[in-house]
Design a protein around this motif. Sequence first.
Motif, short mmCIF file in Angstrom:
data_model
loop_
_atom_site.label_atom_id
_atom_site.label_comp_id
_atom_site.label_asym_id
_atom_site.label_seq_id
_atom_site.Cartn_x
_atom_site.Cartn_y
_atom_site.Cartn_z
N GLU A 126 0.83 -1.21 0.00
CA GLU A 126 0.00 0.00 0.00
C GLU A 126 0.86 1.26 0.00
O GLU A 126 0.55 2.23 -0.70
CB GLU A 126 -0.95 0.01 1.21
CG GLU A 126 -2.02 -1.07 1.17
CD GLU A 126 -1.51 -2.47 1.51
OE1 GLU A 126 -0.47 -2.60 2.21
OE2 GLU A 126 -2.13 -3.44 1.05
N GLU A 127 1.94 1.25 0.79
CA GLU A 127 2.82 2.42 0.83
C GLU A 127 3.46 2.65 -0.54
O GLU A 127 3.50 3.78 -1.03
CB GLU A 127 3.93 2.23 1.87
CG GLU A 127 3.49 2.34 3.30
CD GLU A 127 4.60 2.01 4.27
OE1 GLU A 127 4.93 2.89 5.10
OE2 GLU A 127 5.15 0.89 4.21
N MET A 128 3.98 1.57 -1.15
CA MET A 128 4.61 1.72 -2.47
C MET A 128 3.60 2.19 -3.50
O MET A 128 3.89 3.07 -4.31
CB MET A 128 5.26 0.41 -2.91
CG MET A 128 6.54 0.11 -2.18
SD MET A 128 7.43 -1.28 -2.88
CE MET A 128 6.52 -2.64 -2.18
N GLU A 134 9.16 8.48 -8.73
CA GLU A 134 10.28 9.29 -8.21
C GLU A 134 10.33 9.27 -6.69
O GLU A 134 11.42 9.21 -6.10
CB GLU A 134 10.19 10.73 -8.74
CG GLU A 134 10.55 10.86 -10.20
CD GLU A 134 11.91 10.27 -10.56
OE1 GLU A 134 12.89 10.52 -9.82
OE2 GLU A 134 12.00 9.55 -11.57
N GLN A 135 9.18 9.33 -6.03
CA GLN A 135 9.16 9.25 -4.57
C GLN A 135 9.67 7.90 -4.09
O GLN A 135 10.43 7.82 -3.12
CB GLN A 135 7.75 9.49 -4.04
CG GLN A 135 7.26 10.91 -4.17
CD GLN A 135 5.78 11.05 -3.87
OE1 GLN A 135 4.98 10.14 -4.10
NE2 GLN A 135 5.40 12.22 -3.35
N LEU A 136 9.27 6.83 -4.78
CA LEU A 136 9.72 5.50 -4.40
C LEU A 136 11.23 5.36 -4.61
O LEU A 136 11.93 4.84 -3.74
CB LEU A 136 8.97 4.43 -5.18
CG LEU A 136 9.34 2.98 -4.85
CD1 LEU A 136 9.15 2.68 -3.36
CD2 LEU A 136 8.53 2.01 -5.71
N LEU A 140 13.98 4.41 -1.72
CA LEU A 140 14.80 3.19 -1.83
C LEU A 140 16.30 3.49 -1.90
O LEU A 140 17.11 2.57 -1.84
CB LEU A 140 14.37 2.36 -3.05
CG LEU A 140 12.96 1.78 -2.99
CD1 LEU A 140 12.63 1.06 -4.29
CD2 LEU A 140 12.79 0.85 -1.79
N GLN A 141 16.66 4.74 -2.01
CA GLN A 141 18.08 5.12 -2.05
C GLN A 141 18.72 4.81 -0.71
O GLN A 141 18.19 5.15 0.33
CB GLN A 141 18.19 6.62 -2.37
CG GLN A 141 19.45 7.05 -2.99
CD GLN A 141 19.70 6.46 -4.36
OE1 GLN A 141 18.80 6.15 -5.11
NE2 GLN A 141 20.94 6.27 -4.67
N ARG A 142 19.86 4.14 -0.74
CA ARG A 142 20.58 3.84 0.51
C ARG A 142 21.34 5.08 0.98
O ARG A 142 21.98 5.75 0.17
CB ARG A 142 21.60 2.73 0.29
CG ARG A 142 21.01 1.37 0.16
CD ARG A 142 22.11 0.31 0.15
NE ARG A 142 21.56 -0.97 -0.19
CZ ARG A 142 20.95 -1.77 0.69
NH1 ARG A 142 20.85 -1.42 1.94
NH2 ARG A 142 20.47 -2.93 0.30
#
Length: 177
Positions: A126-128, A134-136, A140-142
């Motif tokens: 649901e969050e994804m 672009e927000q995702l 997901l960027q470390r």
Amino acid sequence: MNVEHALNDFYDRYGYGQEGGINKKWDMIKFGPIALPLPNLESRRKNIYLHDINHLVTGYGTTWMGESSITSWEIATGGWGNLYFPWLLTLWGMAVGVMLYPKHSYNAFQAGLQMKSAFTGDLSKEEMYSLTIEQLKSRLQRPETEIRSRSYYIWAALSLLVWFSPFLAGILLYCLV
């Protein structure tokens, strides 16, 4: 456009059917004009949307080069956890990249070290689905302190071992008989 809508567009564009074909008993892997059946196991049905979200995040297509790149990227991000059949398929796909598209495979692996994937990002479906691509990507960027250090060459060798293991087993059986 949020991830849910982008994923539905992805499924329509590539003809995968509703929800990526999760209700099919079998899926087909195509090798040019040849298609081989692959059982659509429960673990695949429950998780294929994560792999497909990774396609959206990376921009890798569904050609042989795109699939082999996404598998290299997924391995670098942390893979499939304790889902063993998808690990085998992912390693097999990486081997295709190692053999046919080594530069793309290497670059995708290096990019994956910088990120988490839809599998490893600790976000609910649901969050994804509520985020834009672009927000995702941003989520997901470390952070710099979490960037992974994994050897592409070790994973490439393991992928080739998975690829060639049926042939090696056949040769071994032939020699023993």
